[in-house]
Design a protein around this motif. Structure first.
Motif, PDB file in Angstrom:
ATOM      1  N   GLY A 241       0.930  -1.308  -0.124  1.00  0.00           N
ATOM      2  CA  GLY A 241       0.210   0.149  -0.021  1.00  0.00           C
ATOM      3  C   GLY A 241       0.872   1.139  -0.030  1.00  0.00           C
ATOM      4  O   GLY A 241       1.997   1.132  -0.751  1.00  0.00           O
ATOM      5  N   ARG A 242       0.310   2.163   0.500  1.00  0.00           N
ATOM      6  CA  ARG A 242       0.869   3.529   0.630  1.00  0.00           C
ATOM      7  C   ARG A 242       1.130   3.989   2.132  1.00  0.00           C
ATOM      8  O   ARG A 242       0.092   3.896   2.952  1.00  0.00           O
ATOM      9  CB  ARG A 242       0.220   4.558  -0.051  1.00  0.00           C
ATOM     10  N   LEU A 243       2.357   4.707   2.452  1.00  0.00           N
ATOM     11  CA  LEU A 243       2.704   4.838   3.843  1.00  0.00           C
ATOM     12  C   LEU A 243       2.847   6.361   3.856  1.00  0.00           C
ATOM     13  O   LEU A 243       3.448   6.850   3.114  1.00  0.00           O
ATOM     14  CB  LEU A 243       3.605   4.108   4.393  1.00  0.00           C
ATOM     15  N   THR A 244       2.213   7.495   4.892  1.00  0.00           N
ATOM     16  CA  THR A 244       2.704   8.782   4.973  1.00  0.00           C
ATOM     17  C   THR A 244       2.826   9.049   6.348  1.00  0.00           C
ATOM     18  O   THR A 244       2.202   8.390   7.283  1.00  0.00           O
ATOM     19  CB  THR A 244       1.418   9.475   4.387  1.00  0.00           C
ATOM     20  N   ILE A 245       3.535  10.191   6.642  1.00  0.00           N
ATOM     21  CA  ILE A 245       3.594  11.009   7.918  1.00  0.00           C
ATOM     22  C   ILE A 245       3.090  11.985   7.791  1.00  0.00           C
ATOM     23  O   ILE A 245       3.368  13.108   6.828  1.00  0.00           O
ATOM     24  CB  ILE A 245       5.048  10.937   8.443  1.00  0.00           C
ATOM     25  N   THR A 246       2.304  12.385   8.844  1.00  0.00           N
ATOM     26  CA  THR A 246       1.447  13.701   8.914  1.00  0.00           C
ATOM     27  C   THR A 246       1.893  14.558   9.928  1.00  0.00           C
ATOM     28  O   THR A 246       1.973  13.900  11.270  1.00  0.00           O
ATOM     29  CB  THR A 246       0.020  13.624   8.750  1.00  0.00           C
ATOM     30  N   ALA A 247       2.500  15.666  10.034  1.00  0.00           N
ATOM     31  CA  ALA A 247       2.614  16.429  11.231  1.00  0.00           C
ATOM     32  C   ALA A 247       2.098  17.798  10.888  1.00  0.00           C
ATOM     33  O   ALA A 247       2.628  18.503   9.866  1.00  0.00           O
ATOM     34  CB  ALA A 247       4.069  16.733  11.501  1.00  0.00           C
ATOM     35  N   GLY A 248       1.372  18.526  11.917  1.00  0.00           N
ATOM     36  CA  GLY A 248       0.893  19.861  11.774  1.00  0.00           C
ATOM     37  C   GLY A 248      -0.225  19.505  10.669  1.00  0.00           C
ATOM     38  O   GLY A 248      -1.130  18.757  10.484  1.00  0.00           O
ATOM     39  N   GLU A 249      -0.139  20.405   9.414  1.00  0.00           N
ATOM     40  CA  GLU A 249      -0.817  20.203   8.190  1.00  0.00           C
ATOM     41  C   GLU A 249      -0.212  19.700   6.973  1.00  0.00           C
ATOM     42  O   GLU A 249      -0.708  19.485   6.147  1.00  0.00           O
ATOM     43  CB  GLU A 249      -1.457  21.700   7.685  1.00  0.00           C
ATOM     44  N   GLU A 250       0.832  19.178   7.121  1.00  0.00           N
ATOM     45  CA  GLU A 250       1.687  18.593   6.032  1.00  0.00           C
ATOM     46  C   GLU A 250       1.743  17.004   6.084  1.00  0.00           C
ATOM     47  O   GLU A 250       2.132  16.432   7.101  1.00  0.00           O
ATOM     48  CB  GLU A 250       3.152  19.073   6.128  1.00  0.00           C
ATOM     49  N   GLU A 251       1.322  16.589   5.036  1.00  0.00           N
ATOM     50  CA  GLU A 251       1.497  14.972   4.927  1.00  0.00           C
ATOM     51  C   GLU A 251       2.423  14.774   4.013  1.00  0.00           C
ATOM     52  O   GLU A 251       2.409  15.129   2.720  1.00  0.00           O
ATOM     53  CB  GLU A 251      -0.084  14.559   4.387  1.00  0.00           C
ATOM     54  N   ILE A 252       3.492  13.783   4.087  1.00  0.00           N
ATOM     55  CA  ILE A 252       4.526  13.456   3.273  1.00  0.00           C
ATOM     56  C   ILE A 252       4.495  11.892   3.014  1.00  0.00           C
ATOM     57  O   ILE A 252       4.365  11.024   4.030  1.00  0.00           O
ATOM     58  CB  ILE A 252       5.879  13.934   3.965  1.00  0.00           C
ATOM     59  N   VAL A 282      11.289  15.660   5.028  1.00  0.00           N
ATOM     60  CA  VAL A 282      10.589  14.778   6.052  1.00  0.00           C
ATOM     61  C   VAL A 282      11.016  14.813   7.350  1.00  0.00           C
ATOM     62  O   VAL A 282      10.774  14.986   8.497  1.00  0.00           O
ATOM     63  CB  VAL A 282      10.122  13.325   5.545  1.00  0.00           C
ATOM     64  N   SER A 283      12.552  14.921   7.231  1.00  0.00           N
ATOM     65  CA  SER A 283      13.693  15.187   8.445  1.00  0.00           C
ATOM     66  C   SER A 283      13.398  16.300   9.258  1.00  0.00           C
ATOM     67  O   SER A 283      13.243  16.359  10.499  1.00  0.00           O
ATOM     68  CB  SER A 283      14.814  15.058   8.038  1.00  0.00           C
ATOM     69  N   ALA A 284      13.066  17.567   8.623  1.00  0.00           N
ATOM     70  CA  ALA A 284      12.794  18.704   9.222  1.00  0.00           C
ATOM     71  C   ALA A 284      11.527  18.801  10.000  1.00  0.00           C
ATOM     72  O   ALA A 284      11.177  19.054  11.021  1.00  0.00           O
ATOM     73  CB  ALA A 284      12.782  19.761   8.194  1.00  0.00           C
ATOM     74  N   LEU A 285      10.527  18.091   9.081  1.00  0.00           N
ATOM     75  CA  LEU A 285       9.082  17.898   9.823  1.00  0.00           C
ATOM     76  C   LEU A 285       9.222  17.010  11.107  1.00  0.00           C
ATOM     77  O   LEU A 285       8.603  17.380  11.973  1.00  0.00           O
ATOM     78  CB  LEU A 285       8.393  17.217   8.819  1.00  0.00           C
ATOM     79  N   MET A 286       9.861  15.977  10.975  1.00  0.00           N
ATOM     80  CA  MET A 286      10.091  15.190  12.201  1.00  0.00           C
ATOM     81  C   MET A 286      10.455  15.837  13.536  1.00  0.00           C
ATOM     82  O   MET A 286      10.316  15.830  14.691  1.00  0.00           O
ATOM     83  CB  MET A 286      10.542  13.950  11.971  1.00  0.00           C
ATOM     84  N   LYS A 287      11.616  16.508  13.159  1.00  0.00           N
ATOM     85  CA  LYS A 287      12.474  17.203  14.187  1.00  0.00           C
ATOM     86  C   LYS A 287      11.690  18.479  14.614  1.00  0.00           C
ATOM     87  O   LYS A 287      11.855  18.488  16.037  1.00  0.00           O
ATOM     88  CB  LYS A 287      13.816  17.883  13.571  1.00  0.00           C
ATOM     89  N   GLN A 288      10.807  19.072  13.982  1.00  0.00           N
ATOM     90  CA  GLN A 288      10.099  20.173  14.605  1.00  0.00           C
ATOM     91  C   GLN A 288       8.820  19.834  15.320  1.00  0.00           C
ATOM     92  O   GLN A 288       8.107  20.783  15.829  1.00  0.00           O
ATOM     93  CB  GLN A 288      10.006  21.130  13.491  1.00  0.00           C
ATOM     94  N   SER A 289       8.474  18.684  15.239  1.00  0.00           N
ATOM     95  CA  SER A 289       7.251  18.334  15.616  1.00  0.00           C
ATOM     96  C   SER A 289       6.974  17.312  16.753  1.00  0.00           C
ATOM     97  O   SER A 289       7.947  16.368  16.738  1.00  0.00           O
ATOM     98  CB  SER A 289       6.446  17.406  14.663  1.00  0.00           C
ATOM     99  N   ASP A 290       6.331  17.485  17.838  1.00  0.00           N
ATOM    100  CA  ASP A 290       6.322  16.608  19.091  1.00  0.00           C
ATOM    101  C   ASP A 290       5.275  15.507  18.859  1.00  0.00           C
ATOM    102  O   ASP A 290       5.394  14.576  19.517  1.00  0.00           O
ATOM    103  CB  ASP A 290       6.023  17.495  20.146  1.00  0.00           C
ATOM    104  N   THR A 291       4.217  15.700  18.005  1.00  0.00           N
ATOM    105  CA  THR A 291       3.336  14.607  17.466  1.00  0.00           C
ATOM    106  C   THR A 291       3.164  14.566  16.110  1.00  0.00           C
ATOM    107  O   THR A 291       3.552  15.576  15.275  1.00  0.00           O
ATOM    108  CB  THR A 291       1.839  15.231  18.098  1.00  0.00           C
TER     109      THR A 291
END
Length: 349
Positions: A241-252, A282-291
């Motif tokens: 299938g397809r896998l994504t990570i979402t933090a804030g309003e951004e889904e990658i 995605v690295s920046a997204l994960m570093k900046q996000s707590d959830t």
């Protein structure tokens, strides 16, 4: 008496001072954030480690303490006492606590404290106490304060207990930050060590693969489910299938190789996600996000079949050998950071 008047004068708001910094009203630092035990400012934390022996915990904590508390320049910290039989480790610490720094000014204080560790089977107890400060040491010898006279609710908060006082408040704020950093460092050190120890019960690798089951339905609304209701063939579904990570309003979008699996860390259900460091976004997204959310889209579907909501607990750069233990298909020529997320909610169709 003279010293007491000086302390009170510093802690009172400086009315009419244009350069005064805005009082910090973050609840993290307000009423009840500083606790007393037998009249001494004392911070404590208990970390549960199911399945880990007292002996193993002692070795891990002694190694951590020796690396954390050691002389540096004109500051002297050390592990001052150990008792393996009782599970006790005590360190005396002396370090700088910086309030602000610029090219033309440096506002800091020396802080002294004791850091106590006691380990028993499956539990690690931490204590930070006997806190003292030496402020502006280069100005006429500076001023010395104890935490009890300087950072308690009565001294470091305004009368309504809604804001930090200008001077005492910064000592209180940075002391709480230091305490949090110490406790988090211990938790991280335990987690990193135990993740690499396949013989402990503290963590478990990814869920074993089982024969494929029917593809998840996507016609229904997302509903909250328990951890035990996650499909046993989740790894197969990811591969197809397809896998994504979402933090804030951004889904990658991420790849199947980024999935590390499910496990337990300190009795909590967690996910392991492997992020290629060369993927800047995605690295920046994960570093900046707590959830963040991990979403699985079944083949041909535009709506997620499973959404796993996570609170970031830990991040760790991974070696090739460690990566292989989590995902045999990983490209070990790349550099990855593993993110461990405590599962807070699971939604499924």
């Amino acid at each position: 008496m003279k010293k007491l008047l000086f302390i009170i004068a510093l802690c009172l708001p400086l009315l009419g001072t244009a350069k005064e910094k805005k009082d910090n009203n973050d609840p993290k630092y307000l009423s009840g954030a500083v606790t007393l035990s037998e009249g001494k400012v004392t911070f404590t934390q208990e970390i549960k480690t199911p399945g880990v022996s007292k002996e193993k915990l002692y070795d891990l904590m002694l190694e951590w303490a020796k690396n954390r508390f050691k002389p540096e320049g004109n500051l002297y910290s050390q592990v001052a006492y150990t008792n393996e039989e009782k599970g006790d480790i005590a360190a005396t610490a002396e370090e700088y606590m910086v309030f602000s720094s610029s090219a033309i000014s440096l506002d800091r204080t020396r802080i002294y404290y004791q850091f106590l560790i006691n380990v028993q089977n499956e539990v690690c107890n931490l204590t930070m106490t006997r806190i003292r400060y030496w402020y502006e040491e280069n100005r006429d010898g500076g001023e010395r304060y104890s935490a009890e006279e300087w950072i308690t609710d009565d001294m470091a908060l305004n009368k309504k207990k809604t804001k930090l006082a200008p001077i005492c408040g910064k000592f209180r704020r940075e002391t709480i930050n230091l305490k949090d950093a110490l406790f988090e460092s211990v938790a991280s050190a335990l987690g990193k060590q135990l993740l690499n120890n396949n013989n402990t019960a503290t963590t478990t690798p990814m869920i074993p693969l089982v024969p494929a089951q029917p593809v998840l339905k996507t016609s229904e609304e997302l509903k909250e489910v328990t951890f035990e209701q996650i499909p046993a063939n989740f790894n197969d579904l990811i591969a197809n299938g397809r896998l994504t990570i979402t933090a804030g309003e951004e889904e990658i979008d991420i790849k199947a190789e980024n999935w590390g699996g499910f496990g337990k860390l300190f009795s909590k259900n967690v996910t392991y996600t492997l992020i290629d460091q060369s993927r800047i976004a995605v690295s920046a997204l994960m570093k900046q996000s707590d959830t963040y959310k991990i979403s699985l889209y079944s083949t041909g579907n535009t709506q997620p079949s499973v959404v796993i909501e996570c609170k970031k607990s830990m991040e760790q750069n991974m070696s090739a050998e460690e990566l292989k233990s989590l995902n045999q298909s990983i490209d070990t020529s790349k550099q990855y950071t593993m993110y461990i997320g405590e599962i807070t909610r699971i939604l499924m169709r």
